[in-house]
Design a protein around this motif. Structure first.
Motif, PDB file in Angstrom:
ATOM      1  N   PHE A 182       0.833  -1.199   0.000  1.00 45.28           N
ATOM      2  CA  PHE A 182       0.000   0.000   0.000  1.00 45.28           C
ATOM      3  C   PHE A 182       0.873   1.257   0.000  1.00 45.28           C
ATOM      4  CE2 PHE A 182      -2.942  -3.203   1.401  1.00 45.28           C
ATOM      5  CZ  PHE A 182      -4.216  -2.743   1.078  1.00 45.28           C
ATOM      6  N   THR A 183       1.920   1.249   0.833  1.00 47.48           N
ATOM      7  CA  THR A 183       2.805   2.408   0.908  1.00 47.48           C
ATOM      8  C   THR A 183       3.558   2.611  -0.399  1.00 47.48           C
ATOM      9  OG1 THR A 183       3.058   2.188   3.300  1.00 47.48           O
ATOM     10  CG2 THR A 183       4.790   3.369   2.135  1.00 47.48           C
ATOM     11  N   ILE A 194      -6.881   2.133   8.350  1.00 43.68           N
ATOM     12  CA  ILE A 194      -5.651   2.313   9.120  1.00 43.68           C
ATOM     13  C   ILE A 194      -6.038   2.873  10.486  1.00 43.68           C
ATOM     14  CG2 ILE A 194      -3.408   3.451   9.220  1.00 43.68           C
ATOM     15  CD1 ILE A 194      -3.544   3.610   6.134  1.00 43.68           C
ATOM     16  N   PRO A 195      -5.999   2.068  11.534  1.00 43.78           N
ATOM     17  CA  PRO A 195      -6.470   2.528  12.840  1.00 43.78           C
ATOM     18  C   PRO A 195      -5.560   3.537  13.513  1.00 43.78           C
ATOM     19  CG  PRO A 195      -5.589   0.318  13.011  1.00 43.78           C
ATOM     20  CD  PRO A 195      -5.620   0.654  11.545  1.00 43.78           C
ATOM     21  N   VAL A 230      -3.216   7.193   2.041  1.00 46.85           N
ATOM     22  CA  VAL A 230      -3.536   5.805   1.671  1.00 46.85           C
ATOM     23  C   VAL A 230      -5.050   5.608   1.656  1.00 46.85           C
ATOM     24  CG1 VAL A 230      -3.393   3.389   2.403  1.00 46.85           C
ATOM     25  CG2 VAL A 230      -1.351   4.831   2.462  1.00 46.85           C
ATOM     26  N   GLU A 231      -5.726   6.175   2.644  1.00 46.49           N
ATOM     27  CA  GLU A 231      -7.179   6.022   2.704  1.00 46.49           C
ATOM     28  C   GLU A 231      -7.876   6.737   1.547  1.00 46.49           C
ATOM     29  OE1 GLU A 231      -7.840   5.370   7.507  1.00 46.49           O
ATOM     30  OE2 GLU A 231      -8.004   7.403   6.674  1.00 46.49           O
ATOM     31  N   ALA A 246     -10.265   4.203  -0.556  1.00 39.50           N
ATOM     32  CA  ALA A 246     -11.586   4.708  -0.955  1.00 39.50           C
ATOM     33  C   ALA A 246     -11.866   4.529  -2.444  1.00 39.50           C
ATOM     34  CB  ALA A 246     -11.731   6.177  -0.552  1.00 39.50           C
ATOM     35  N   PRO A 247     -10.947   4.901  -3.346  1.00 35.89           N
ATOM     36  CA  PRO A 247     -11.229   4.728  -4.778  1.00 35.89           C
ATOM     37  C   PRO A 247     -11.491   3.282  -5.186  1.00 35.89           C
ATOM     38  CG  PRO A 247      -9.382   6.214  -4.476  1.00 35.89           C
ATOM     39  CD  PRO A 247      -9.676   5.611  -3.136  1.00 35.89           C
TER      40      PRO A 247
END
Length: 389
Positions: A88-89, A229-230, A214-215, A220-221
């Motif tokens: 993800f990063t 990510i908490p 990232v969110e 989201a997309p």
């Protein structure tokens, strides 16, 4: 964090379950592959892991096949993906590259002046590409003796720590690097420190926090409704399996709730279904332009990586992606995650038609990762080749 993401060296494992249940949604793939094969492979993963529960989900293009080790693991269980977060990063950084916000050839020093220095560490010689493909030579902060001891011997005291990434990088700077990057002849060494720095650079280049980017730009997309990510929030609010850690006196400690894995090397929580969707979207170009995806999939050999080669004997490492061969020809893309009692395994074919995600949850002594990876590789091979035993 990967205190976590490489908690392969920490030793945490989850409760054994004798009964395996399986579920099927939609049609199974051709070639005889289906829930019976996956169920048998899940049993093999459990046997290899010891006291573990297992949840696996295969997306075939024709439907979904699932199997689990009993009701202790919800079908839609959320889990800390540990180092699978690195993909993800890396995807976020490459999105910023595509936007012209930074270059893979930028040095760490350009974005984070003075952060990588002292004890032979030199940010002027390390590029963003080095960070993402693990060729920087930087010391892995998780292996610092004090950090390692705090997690393995004094977990309760540190359970809710939310140490900023920059402080963990400072810990790594107390150690000499393993080597200085040689861009003509890259050397490889897995270090969680690389992805802390990548996340910090993404924040500078993107003008927002790693978590927020990232969110907003990936999760989201793609409509990953059960991926999040908490941060420092220690709770998993959705359905999840309990995770246990063996204490020095031989007892068991519930470590499900903690704040330790909150940074760019290990902070993503997801589900097997969402991970399948993420990796399929990634390799089919829904996240990245062709040029950046090609960069991500350009691998280097893992030279001298003794422990890593023992666990993953074949394949190379790209930018937050591993490549492994398949018995039916070709290979697959993936990234593993080894955290505090939570182990994630993934795989997707290059065309994105088939994907698999496996969550292994532990309680007690840590599983032998060489044996566990051998069993999960077999599961992934069957799932992606559409074959059985």
């Amino acid at each position: 964090m990967h205190m976590l993401a490489k908690a392969r060296r920490i030793g945490v494992v989850m409760a054994a379950v004798a009964v395996v249940s399986a579920g099927v949604v939609g049609a199974g793939p051709a070639g005889g592959y289906g829930h019976g094969v996956l169920q048998a492979d899940v049993r093999s993963v459990q046997a290899a892991g010891g006291d573990v529960t297992v949840l696996a989900e295969v997306s075939t293009g024709q439907g979904t096949v699932r199997a689990r080790t009993g009701a202790q693991v919800p079908w839609d269980a959320q889990f800390r993906t540990a180092s699978t977060s690195k993909t993800f990063t890396a995807a976020l950084v490459l999105r910023l590259v595509a936007d012209g916000k930074l270059s893979l050839d930028d040095t760490v020093e350009k974005w984070l002046p003075g952060v990588v220095s002292r004890n032979g560490n030199d940010g002027t010689k390390i590029t963003v590409r080095d960070l993402l493909q693990q060729t920087s030579g930087l010391f892995d902060y998780v292996q610092d003796p004090d950090v390692f001891r705090a997690i393995t011997e004094d977990f309760e005291r540190h359970r809710y720590d939310a140490t900023p990434a920059a402080q963990w990088v400072a810990v790594a700077m107390q150690h000499r690097p393993l080597f200085v990057p040689d861009h003509a002849h890259p050397r490889w060494a897995y270090s969680n420190t690389n992805y802390l720095l990548a996340g910090m650079i993404a924040e500078k280049a993107g003008g927002a926090g790693w978590r927020e980017q990232v969110e907003s730009r990936i999760i989201a997309p793609l409509g990953l409704r059960h991926t999040y990510i908490p941060g420092a929030d220690p709770f998993l609010p959705g359905p999840h399996a309990q995770v246990y850690l063996r204490t020095p006196d031989g007892g068991r400690l519930d470590v499900t709730e903690h704040s330790l894995q909150h940074t760019a090397d290990s902070g993503v929580v997801s589900t097997t279904a969402d991970l399948d969707a993420f990796f399929r979207a990634l390799v089919t170009g829904r996240l990245l332009p062709k040029a950046q995806l090609a960069e991500m999939q350009r691998t280097v050999a893992r030279t001298g990586a003794t422990e890593d080669l023992a666990e993953w004997p074949e394949g190379g490492y790209g930018l937050g992606l591993r490549w492994n061969p398949l018995s039916c020809g070709g290979g697959y893309w993936h990234h593993e995650g080894d955290g505090l009692g939570s182990y994630t395994r993934t795989g997707v074919t290059p065309d994105g038609r088939r994907a698999v995600a496996v969550s292994v949850t532990s309680s007690g002594s840590r599983p032998d990762l060489v044996s566990l990876n051998k069993a999960t590789r077999k599961l992934v091979d069957h799932a992606l080749c559409g074959t059985g035993r």
